[in-house]
Design a protein around this motif. Structure first.
Motif, PDB file in Angstrom:
ATOM      1  N   GLY A 466      46.278  42.514  42.330  1.00  0.00           N
ATOM      2  CA  GLY A 466      46.056  41.192  41.774  1.00  0.00           C
ATOM      3  C   GLY A 466      45.272  41.300  40.473  1.00  0.00           C
ATOM      4  O   GLY A 466      44.857  42.394  40.061  1.00  0.00           O
ATOM      5  N   THR A 467      45.062  40.178  39.833  1.00  0.00           N
ATOM      6  CA  THR A 467      44.329  40.205  38.573  1.00  0.00           C
ATOM      7  C   THR A 467      43.615  38.880  38.361  1.00  0.00           C
ATOM      8  O   THR A 467      43.869  37.902  39.052  1.00  0.00           O
ATOM      9  CB  THR A 467      45.271  40.471  37.383  1.00  0.00           C
ATOM     10  OG1 THR A 467      44.502  40.660  36.189  1.00  0.00           O
ATOM     11  CG2 THR A 467      46.221  39.303  37.156  1.00  0.00           C
ATOM     12  N   ALA A 468      42.723  38.890  37.413  1.00  0.00           N
ATOM     13  CA  ALA A 468      42.052  37.682  36.959  1.00  0.00           C
ATOM     14  C   ALA A 468      42.528  37.406  35.537  1.00  0.00           C
ATOM     15  O   ALA A 468      43.171  38.263  34.918  1.00  0.00           O
ATOM     16  CB  ALA A 468      40.534  37.890  36.989  1.00  0.00           C
ATOM     17  N   PRO A 469      42.254  36.223  34.990  1.00  0.00           N
ATOM     18  CA  PRO A 469      42.706  35.925  33.624  1.00  0.00           C
ATOM     19  C   PRO A 469      42.204  36.911  32.582  1.00  0.00           C
ATOM     20  O   PRO A 469      42.853  37.104  31.557  1.00  0.00           O
ATOM     21  CB  PRO A 469      42.136  34.517  33.376  1.00  0.00           C
ATOM     22  CG  PRO A 469      42.057  33.918  34.730  1.00  0.00           C
ATOM     23  CD  PRO A 469      41.663  35.041  35.641  1.00  0.00           C
ATOM     24  N   ARG A 470      41.058  37.542  32.852  1.00  0.00           N
ATOM     25  CA  ARG A 470      40.565  38.602  31.970  1.00  0.00           C
ATOM     26  C   ARG A 470      40.644  39.918  32.746  1.00  0.00           C
ATOM     27  O   ARG A 470      39.939  40.077  33.743  1.00  0.00           O
ATOM     28  CB  ARG A 470      39.124  38.338  31.532  1.00  0.00           C
ATOM     29  CG  ARG A 470      38.972  37.112  30.655  1.00  0.00           C
ATOM     30  CD  ARG A 470      37.562  37.004  30.125  1.00  0.00           C
ATOM     31  NE  ARG A 470      37.392  35.824  29.279  1.00  0.00           N
ATOM     32  CZ  ARG A 470      36.529  35.758  28.275  1.00  0.00           C
ATOM     33  NH1 ARG A 470      35.761  36.787  28.007  1.00  0.00           N
ATOM     34  NH2 ARG A 470      36.428  34.654  27.553  1.00  0.00           N
ATOM     35  N   PRO A 471      41.496  40.826  32.325  1.00  0.00           N
ATOM     36  CA  PRO A 471      41.676  42.065  33.093  1.00  0.00           C
ATOM     37  C   PRO A 471      40.434  42.937  33.077  1.00  0.00           C
ATOM     38  O   PRO A 471      39.614  42.875  32.154  1.00  0.00           O
ATOM     39  CB  PRO A 471      42.843  42.758  32.377  1.00  0.00           C
ATOM     40  CG  PRO A 471      42.789  42.219  30.981  1.00  0.00           C
ATOM     41  CD  PRO A 471      42.314  40.795  31.104  1.00  0.00           C
TER      42      PRO A 471
END
Length: 607
Positions: A466-471
């Motif tokens: 998964g990821t967040a808007p800022r990697p």
């Protein structure tokens, strides 16, 4: 204009808040559109399934990063949320926020109604304890130890409901909000140590003591009945859950219980679904959507289908090549493998063209943080052979697999976690033979496969993150994590140049400069060919029994799932219509039919 400036400002006298600067400007945002339905009904039990029982109920320490932590931590309330459509910040645990003048400090006013699932009130000191907890060596989690020791200077409770958070470096307001909003407290009253020789507030035997002892949560659901190896029931706090004091939580999380059954085989799970023993089922696989949905429960209108497009960020993943393993430390071998994997053919032949190829192994859809100039290496057996020959694999054995002068075969095991992936890898295996590459399939059950990769036992691991808007890059490619277990450097790859870029990325003040550094990091990782990008789907596909209901406008940009299907990665906007359920079950017994239903939501379909 920064998104933070869209929030409503409130000036309060400093005397109202101990330890705050004069005339602090409190911001909030209660003006975003709601996305749940006032028609939602409370009650009932959702029946869903997972493929393996969790390794632990801890969310820190060994095996604490498994799939089930989504239920325990990742999707639990945090300081602030981002609206799933407008992406503006909205209240969650914090009702208001304010910035200090030093570009390092942010103040947060907590919702005084917030309570842990065991009934204890949330306190500002639970956030300062969070910092203490993550810095402790007793949790045996180097990533948390490093991040919270280097990125946050201190967290102070100014009173029971006011938090002062000071970061280690200066950042613009967008960055301050971003790195603040996802923080989740730890329940100090629950984690109180029995033995604490280090005097750090954390139990010396934390890992063992809390291995299968779920912590209280702040969300609508907490872990209820556990049948080890068989099922887990998530129990709703009740209609008096504190979250309903927040307008954005109203009419959400409507079912009373979520019963999660362990069903290790996806095809068996589908049979349970067809019989009505499961309420919902993920139908992303083409053979499920196109073929198996032609059965009587679908044709008779008992089970409906839903296809909705989203604009989700897509995390790193595909085929992770472990450079610590023999031969995979050679760039030519890695580039040869990238050319020998016919991912586009896989999409066309196996996935029926419904998916698309990720062009960047470190993720896509992250706006200016994504390097759009990168392209996945195409399937090209001739190009693969050239790279393999440059790596010394100039000979061909009797079975067509290349070998070098040391008699090493160009053969690698691909580790994966679900039986349904076997046909995908079987296709790639046959295609790779054209370049003299042998792929063997190493199926490791469910959560054990991720543990296998965390322990760096794999040669090639086929999985996505998964990821967040800022990697985040430190965990994946900094040398501090290379060669060590229980972290996300699945490739064991690092360079001094990447180390320097990653540390600049972590410490830079400007979000614009952070975006530039992100693109450069992605370029260098791409050129190293340590991740071969796989496929992605800009949509969700679900099957559901007709008693499952959802809002008239079901999809938001960031809708990851419409229902709780194995993972708690939905917004909880669905509900169960008990009258429709009774009528449907009666119709099934009598053989009565309804019109078949397929819902298509194309609001966010790529143009």
């Amino acid at each position: 204009m920064r998104r933070t400036l869209l929030a409503t400002a409130l000036l309060l006298p400093a005397a109202s808040w101990a330890g705050l600067p004069d005339n602090v400007e409190w911001l909030t945002n209660n003006n975003e559109p709601l996305f749940a339905s006032p028609d939602a009904q409370f009650g009932g039990t959702l029946r869903t399934a997972i493929s393996s029982f969790p390794q632990t109920f801890r969310t820190a320490g060994p095996d604490g990063n498994g799939a089930f932590r989504v239920w325990l931590l990742d999707k639990q309330p945090q300081l602030l949320q981002r609206h799933p459509d407008t992406l503006n910040y909205i209240p969650d645990l914090a009702t208001h926020w304010a910035f200090g003048e030093d570009n390092k400090t942010i103040y947060l006013k907590l919702n005084p109604a917030a309570k842990w699932s065991d009934g204890q009130p949330l306190k500002a000191s639970d956030f300062s304890y969070m910092l203490q907890f993550y810095r402790s060596k007793d949790i045996i989690d180097p990533w948390y130890n490093t991040y919270y020791s280097t990125q946050i200077e201190r967290i102070d409770a100014l009173d029971d409901h006011t938090v002062e958070l000071v970061f280690s470096k200066e950042m613009d307001h967008d960055a301050l909000l971003y790195f603040t909003h996802r923080l989740k407290p730890r329940a100090e009253h629950f984690l109180k140590p029995k033995t604490d020789k280090n005097n750090d507030g954390v139990d010396d035997n934390y890992v063992r003591r809390f291995n299968f002892k779920p912590e209280p949560t702040l969300g609508a659901y907490h872990v209820g009945k556990i049948r080890k190896g068989k099922s887990i029931t998530m129990q709703h706090i009740g209609e008096d859950w504190w979250g309903y004091t927040n307008r954005y939580y109203k009419h959400r999380y409507n079912v009373d219980k979520i019963r999660i059954k362990v069903i290790r085989d996806n095809d068996i799970a589908f049979k349970h679904f067809e019989k009505g023993d499961l309420d919902v089922y993920a139908m992303g696989r083409p053979e499920i959507w196109y073929d198996k949905s032609q059965s009587k429960p679908f044709k008779n209108g008992y089970i409906h289908r839903f296809w909705g497009y989203n604009q989700m960020e897509v995390g790193a993943g595909g085929f992770w090549l472990n450079t610590a393993k023999p031969m995979l430390d050679d760039l030519n071998v890695r580039k040869g493998i990238a050319h020998a994997l016919n991912v586009d053919g896989l999409n066309k032949k196996v996935f029926r063209g419904d998916f698309s190829r990720k062009q960047n192994g470190l993720g896509v859809g992250l706006g200016p943080y994504t390097n759009e100039d990168l392209s996945a290496l195409p399937f090209d057996a001739s190009a693969a052979i050239k790279h393999f020959e440059q790596a010394g694999f100039t000979q061909i054995s009797s079975d067509g697999i290349r070998v070098n002068d040391k008699k090493q075969r160009l053969s690698f095991a691909v580790t994966y976690s679900h039986q349904v992936v076997t046909p995908q890898l079987a296709y790639l295996k046959e295609q790779a033979k054209a370049a003299g590459l042998e792929l063997t399939m190493n199926l490791v059950d469910g959560s054990s496969a991720f543990k296998f990769a965390l322990e760096k036992k794999h040669e090639i691991s086929y999985h996505s993150m998964g990821t967040a808007p800022r990697p985040q890059y430190w965990e994946y490619f900094h040398s501090a994590n290379a060669g060590k277990t229980q972290n996300n450097n699945f490739t064991n790859y690092s360079t001094p140049e990447l180390d320097a870029l990653i540390m600049q990325y972590r410490g830079v003040f400007s979000s614009k400069e952070k975006e530039r550094l992100s693109r450069e990091i992605q370029r260098q990782v791409h050129e190293a060919s340590v991740i071969v990008p796989g496929v992605m789907a800009p949509y969700i596909r679900s099957g559901y029994w007709r008693w499952m209901k959802y809002p008239a406008n079901p999809m938001q940009k960031k809708t990851e799932a419409l229902f709780t299907i194995g993972r708690m990665d939905d917004f909880g906007t669905y509900w169960i219509d008990q009258e429709v359920k009774k009528a449907t079950q009666k119709a099934v017994k009598k053989g009565q039919r309804f019109d078949p239903v397929t819902v298509m939501d194309t609001k966010y379909k790529p143009q």
